[in-house]
Write a protein that holds these residues in place. Sequence first.
Motif, mmCIF file in Angstrom:
data_model
loop_
_atom_site.group_PDB
_atom_site.id
_atom_site.type_symbol
_atom_site.label_atom_id
_atom_site.label_comp_id
_atom_site.label_asym_id
_atom_site.label_seq_id
_atom_site.Cartn_x
_atom_site.Cartn_y
_atom_site.Cartn_z
ATOM 1 N N TYR A 251 40.426 -22.999 -57.993
ATOM 2 C CA TYR A 251 38.961 -22.925 -57.838
ATOM 3 C C TYR A 251 38.407 -21.456 -57.886
ATOM 4 O O TYR A 251 36.979 -21.586 -58.548
ATOM 5 N N GLY A 252 39.380 -20.607 -57.609
ATOM 6 C CA GLY A 252 38.178 -19.489 -57.946
ATOM 7 C C GLY A 252 38.352 -19.164 -59.010
ATOM 8 O O GLY A 252 36.714 -18.214 -59.714
ATOM 9 N N TYR A 253 39.253 -19.587 -60.009
ATOM 10 C CA TYR A 253 39.154 -19.531 -61.449
ATOM 11 C C TYR A 253 37.618 -19.596 -62.663
ATOM 12 O O TYR A 253 36.890 -19.399 -63.458
ATOM 13 N N ASP A 254 37.202 -21.128 -61.466
ATOM 14 C CA ASP A 254 36.150 -21.917 -62.468
ATOM 15 C C ASP A 254 35.135 -21.255 -62.511
ATOM 16 O O ASP A 254 34.108 -21.120 -62.657
ATOM 17 N N THR A 255 34.818 -20.584 -60.875
ATOM 18 C CA THR A 255 33.639 -20.378 -59.579
ATOM 19 C C THR A 255 33.581 -19.241 -60.533
ATOM 20 O O THR A 255 32.159 -18.769 -61.579
ATOM 21 N N LEU A 256 34.685 -17.967 -60.959
ATOM 22 C CA LEU A 256 34.300 -17.039 -61.931
ATOM 23 C C LEU A 256 34.129 -16.882 -63.118
ATOM 24 O O LEU A 256 33.002 -16.324 -63.627
ATOM 25 N N VAL A 257 33.951 -18.399 -63.639
ATOM 26 C CA VAL A 257 34.539 -18.186 -65.184
ATOM 27 C C VAL A 257 33.081 -18.655 -65.602
ATOM 28 O O VAL A 257 31.950 -18.252 -66.420
ATOM 29 N N LYS A 258 31.993 -19.140 -64.341
ATOM 30 C CA LYS A 258 30.733 -19.460 -65.080
ATOM 31 C C LYS A 258 29.845 -18.379 -63.994
ATOM 32 O O LYS A 258 28.752 -18.384 -64.930
ATOM 33 N N ILE A 259 30.469 -17.919 -63.361
ATOM 34 C CA ILE A 259 29.687 -16.489 -63.513
ATOM 35 C C ILE A 259 30.100 -15.517 -64.733
ATOM 36 O O ILE A 259 28.940 -14.760 -65.137
ATOM 37 N N ILE B 262 34.297 -8.876 -62.877
ATOM 38 C CA ILE B 262 34.280 -10.566 -62.794
ATOM 39 C C ILE B 262 35.305 -10.331 -63.822
ATOM 40 O O ILE B 262 36.526 -11.770 -63.473
ATOM 41 N N ASN B 263 35.531 -9.941 -65.434
ATOM 42 C CA ASN B 263 36.110 -10.616 -65.491
ATOM 43 C C ASN B 263 38.298 -10.192 -66.046
ATOM 44 O O ASN B 263 39.214 -10.945 -66.120
ATOM 45 N N MET B 264 38.215 -8.808 -65.281
ATOM 46 C CA MET B 264 39.567 -8.918 -64.218
ATOM 47 C C MET B 264 39.639 -9.914 -63.061
ATOM 48 O O MET B 264 41.220 -10.587 -63.119
ATOM 49 N N GLY B 265 38.520 -9.955 -62.339
ATOM 50 C CA GLY B 265 38.876 -11.305 -61.611
ATOM 51 C C GLY B 265 38.908 -12.495 -61.677
ATOM 52 O O GLY B 265 39.739 -13.054 -61.386
ATOM 53 N N ILE B 266 38.233 -13.005 -63.017
ATOM 54 C CA ILE B 266 39.310 -14.674 -63.434
ATOM 55 C C ILE B 266 40.667 -14.587 -63.461
ATOM 56 O O ILE B 266 41.761 -15.536 -63.074
ATOM 57 N N HIS B 267 40.906 -13.542 -64.044
ATOM 58 C CA HIS B 267 43.007 -13.439 -64.287
ATOM 59 C C HIS B 267 43.403 -13.404 -63.296
ATOM 60 O O HIS B 267 44.638 -13.983 -62.707
ATOM 61 N N ILE B 268 43.052 -12.572 -62.435
ATOM 62 C CA ILE B 268 43.581 -12.371 -60.651
ATOM 63 C C ILE B 268 43.687 -13.716 -60.454
ATOM 64 O O ILE B 268 45.224 -13.856 -59.691
ATOM 65 N N CYS B 269 42.468 -14.287 -59.910
ATOM 66 C CA CYS B 269 42.317 -15.616 -58.882
ATOM 67 C C CYS B 269 42.537 -16.325 -59.740
ATOM 68 O O CYS B 269 43.736 -17.546 -59.312
ATOM 69 N N LYS B 270 43.353 -16.805 -61.165
ATOM 70 C CA LYS B 270 43.506 -18.144 -61.593
ATOM 71 C C LYS B 270 45.571 -17.480 -61.649
ATOM 72 O O LYS B 270 46.234 -18.319 -61.072
#
Length: 412
Positions: free
Chosen positions: A310-318, A328-336
């Motif tokens: 859920y977190g990954y999908d949200t940040l990918v859209k952003i 955001i780019n680093m957050g995507i890796h961290i979330c997933k």
Amino acid sequence: MKLSSTFDSKMELAYKMDKYENDLNYIRIMLMLCVILYSSFSLIDIQLKIPETNLFLFIRFALVNPFFIIGILLSFHRSFFKMHQIVLVVDYLAAGFGIIAMLLIVPDNFSYYGGMFLIFGVGHFLTRIYWQYASMASYGMVLSYLILSFILSDNYRMNLIYIFFYSSFIFICVYGSYTFERYRRDKYLQTHHLKDDNVVLKKEIYDKLIEVENANRITIFSLARLSESRDHFTGDHIERVGNLCLKVSENLPAHIFEENNIDREQFLESIELASTLHDIGKVAIPEHILMKPGKLNDEEMATMKMHTTYGYDTLVKIKALYEKNNFINMGIHICKYHHEKYDGSGYPDGLSGNEIPLAARIVAVVDVYDALVSERPYKKAYSQDKALSIIKEGSGNMFDPLLVDVFLNSLK
């Protein structure tokens, strides 16, 4: 809030015309994306086998999407400049009340609870609605939801919790969109009216850029803090995780960054803030699972594990809108990937070793440590010695052994 005292009526009109010309194609693209995204979420309804799916399809395709389509068509008319804010606000309200209707029909479906956050973000940041109009419309929707939910539902406690989340998020959006609008005005003044004052302007614009950057940091941190506030036991968990991840990163040997093809300075600038997003997907997890005092059963655990996706999908859209945002780019890796294990036994993708992004490997160690020394619904806080013993035992299977060594040295 007052944006600027240097704009007279003629300059105000010229500014709005300039902004409209720059934004027109962007507005059309965003309205098209709204049609696509609003429609695509019907696939979630079908996948979840919601009994009211046909009614939701009617709301999406017969009641809401026509407003977006009409807005797109009107954008090609020469008089759109005079009416575009009214059209955008009407589209915004249609999207919001569509989500409210679906949330009231199926109050236990957390995808619509999260959908409201997306709607507020679209209104304040993406469709170029004036921040004053977006804010009034947003709070109008929240008030309507409050009234309707109290009429149609007897779950007053949850209704008030939702209103708290929505009101807090809107406040964040108001501040962010207001700051962005002020920056645009200052930029317009620089470009069109103050070319002779370059020395003074450079400092002023630099200060404004720093202010916008700080506002972005505050917004991202506030979103992460908002998601954590549903769990009354975690307290300052995200602040501690962010601070400790930065400390571990600062103590990493230089060759680690070289081996992972990472710019050290950029990594250090991003890790503290990006790591706070690790559990943002938990906003979509039902509270009875999130706050369960005992052990989760298999079905509940499967739902809990979905927070990474859920977190990954949200940040990918952003990311699609802000591709160069390092947080955001680093957050995507961290979330997933912060629940992946070094030996490949983690989730969601079963990555192992250096397949797991460096930032996610760091958060994995820090997050588990902080969870161990903190009180949770299902356990008391462990002593630091016991927690460190568990971290050491996980070296080489749960965690990157090198990062465990650096982590332990960082605590000294």
